[in-house]
Write a protein that holds these residues in place. Structure first.
Motif, short mmCIF file in Angstrom:
data_model
loop_
_atom_site.label_atom_id
_atom_site.label_comp_id
_atom_site.label_asym_id
_atom_site.label_seq_id
_atom_site.Cartn_x
_atom_site.Cartn_y
_atom_site.Cartn_z
N GLY A 138 0.82 -1.20 0.00
CA GLY A 138 0.00 0.00 0.00
C GLY A 138 0.85 1.25 0.00
N GLN A 139 0.21 2.41 -0.01
CA GLN A 139 0.92 3.68 -0.03
C GLN A 139 1.79 3.86 1.21
OE1 GLN A 139 -2.14 6.59 -0.58
NE2 GLN A 139 -2.25 6.25 -2.78
N SER A 140 1.38 3.28 2.33
CA SER A 140 2.15 3.40 3.56
C SER A 140 3.31 2.41 3.60
CB SER A 140 1.25 3.17 4.77
OG SER A 140 0.79 1.83 4.78
N GLY A 141 3.37 1.51 2.61
CA GLY A 141 4.43 0.51 2.56
C GLY A 141 4.06 -0.81 3.22
N LYS A 142 2.83 -0.90 3.75
CA LYS A 142 2.38 -2.13 4.40
C LYS A 142 1.98 -3.16 3.34
CE LYS A 142 -0.72 -3.79 7.98
NZ LYS A 142 -1.72 -3.43 8.98
N TYR A 170 0.16 -6.34 1.61
CA TYR A 170 -1.11 -7.05 1.66
C TYR A 170 -1.13 -8.07 0.52
CZ TYR A 170 -2.92 -4.00 -2.08
OH TYR A 170 -3.11 -3.34 -3.26
#
Length: 141
Positions: free
Chosen positions: A19-23, A25
């Motif tokens: 994701g944009q936050s780097g998390k 999935y």
């Protein structure tokens, strides 16, 4: 209580994305056999996050048998004025059912190591309850 436990085979290779936050999935689908209907299966969409997603993306491929524990989530959205509803299982823990190199044709239950995503737990200070000893490990919840 919202608890889902599934054992099934991956219908395709899992998608690992960030994701944009780097998390991390990962999205994948499990074919889960219906217990009293030979040859019939339900196809369940699943989503995992964080380290669990990375593990799934690295080690699982189409046809691999896994057990997952999670919760059901309903998603509603609108496309071209038409309301749609989907259901996903949010994976909390995952366990390999087949050892590496095992054929997807075997039906033997041979559990391999499991992985549970770490959760941040804030520890409350232990209190003295009138002289009686209180041990947090005594309770299953």
């Amino acid at each position: 209580m919202n608890l889902v436990v599934l054992i099934g085979r991956l219908t395709r290779d899992p998608e690992l994305k960030f994701g944009q936050s780097g998390k991390a999935y990962s999205r994948f689908s499990l074919a889960v056999d219906r217990p009293f209907s030979k040859g019939e299966a339900d196809f369940i969409n699943c989503v995992a996050f964080g380290k669990t997603a990375e593990l799934i993306g690295e080690y699982l491929r189409k046809g691999k048998k896994v057990a997952i524990n999670g919760r059901l989530q309903m998603n509603r959205y609108e496309v071209n004025g038409e309301k749609k509803t989907t259901y996903d299982v949010l994976v909390e823990t995952m366990e390999f059912i087949e050892a590496r190199g095992e054929s997807s044709q075997t039906n033997d239950f041979n559990p391999a190591p499991s992985y549970s995503a770490p959760k941040a737990v804030e520890q409350a200070p232990k209190e003295d309850f009138g002289g009686s000893s209180f041990d947090e490990d005594e309770f299953p919840f």
